[in-house]
Design an enzyme around this catalytic site. Structure first.
Site, PDB file in Angstrom:
ATOM      1  CE  LYS A 286      47.024  39.507  31.987  1.00 12.31           C
ATOM      2  NZ  LYS A 286      47.086  40.843  32.593  1.00 12.31           N
TER       3      LYS A 286
ATOM      4  N   GLY B 194      46.403  43.940  36.727  1.00  9.17           N
ATOM      5  CA  GLY B 194      47.644  43.589  37.400  1.00  9.17           C
ATOM      6  C   GLY B 194      48.029  44.543  38.512  1.00  9.17           C
TER       7      GLY B 194
ATOM      8  N   GLY C 158      43.210  37.400  35.073  1.00  3.89           N
ATOM      9  CA  GLY C 158      44.631  37.214  34.806  1.00  3.89           C
ATOM     10  C   GLY C 158      45.314  36.477  35.938  1.00  3.89           C
TER      11      GLY C 158
END
Ligand code: 13P
Length: 247
Positions: free
Chosen positions: A11, A169, A229
């Protein structure tokens, strides 16, 4: 047989220093496909550094057109020119924070394939959509838009990532049986169009994967690896996740 794949989506995180750490310390055994998706600016550092190793680099986004007066945009062709081989398309952050429509996502998918990048199509339902019992229809709809544009055969050169938005997340990983159920649904959906393509298309799971949840998820029959992530920025943690793939 589908080769397992583990991918790191950094990201808007990372730095030249983190790239150097990965180049110095990160390695995996060759039978696993590993892809790093850094921010654009770090593409060349990684592709040049990893040139001798079987670690691929991808971009997190591409422009839907190839070149021209599109200030601030980066094309799939430029990504290829920088050594990238994969492109993320349709990540929920792009859809929700940057307003990417299904049509734009389909154009970006095609832009990747035109340039020679393998698209990794991200799909997934929100928490509300799951509560309302619409998770499968939402995911099928997101894939269907692409199928209508490119046809099932082009999925021979694409990867799907199932990323339930409520698991991204949040630290709330989908349970392995929950994820497996959606992955099986995705494969069954593709089978309606072409059984061979459905059998060969890799479907990755993404959403709060870490070194303690990865092995159980990756052990499921239709989960062909992960798109990681937060836990992918630290090379030791990410290497552990890669080693969680059982072959
Ligand atoms: P997290 O692993 O931080 O939940 O992010 C998942 C994701 O969005 C990968 O593309």
């Amino acid at each position: 047989v589908r080769a397992p794949m583990v991918a790191a989506n950094w990201k808007m995180n990372g730095s030249r220093a983190i790239c150097r750490e990965f180049l110095q310390h990160f390695d995996v055994d060759g039978s696993l496909d590993v892809v790093l998706f850094p921010p654009f600016l770090y593409t060349s550092i990684l592709t040049e550094g990893f040139a001798e190793r079987s670690i691929s680099v991808g971009v997190q986004n591409v422009c839907n057109v190839s070149s021209g007066a599109y200030t601030g945009e980066i094309s799939a062709e430029m990504a290829v020119d920088s050594g990238a081989t994969y492109g993320l398309v349709g990540h929920s952050e792009r859809r929700n924070l940057f307003g990417e429509s299904d049509v734009l996502v389909a154009e970006k998918f095609m832009a990747c394939q035109r340039a020679g990048l393998t698209p990794v199509l991200c799909v997934g339902e929100s928490f509300e959509e799951r509560l309302e019992g619409r998770a499968e229809s939402v995911v099928a709809g997101q894939i269907d838009v692409i199928l209508k544009s490119v046809g099932i055969k082009t999925f021979a050169n694409a990867v799907i990532a199932y990323e339930p938005v409520w698991a991204i997340g949040t630290g709330e990983t989908a349970r392995p049986d929950q994820a497996q159920s959606m992955h099986a649904f995705i494969r069954a959906f593709l089978t309606k169009f072409d059984a061979t393509t459905a059998e060969n298309t890799r479907v990755l799971y993404g959403g709060s994967v870490n070194a303690s949840t990865a092995a159980e998820l990756f052990a499921e029959g239709d989960i062909d690896g992960g798109l990681v992530g937060g836990a992918s920025l630290e090379f030791k943690e990410f290497a552990k996740i890669c080693r969680s793939v059982s072959r």
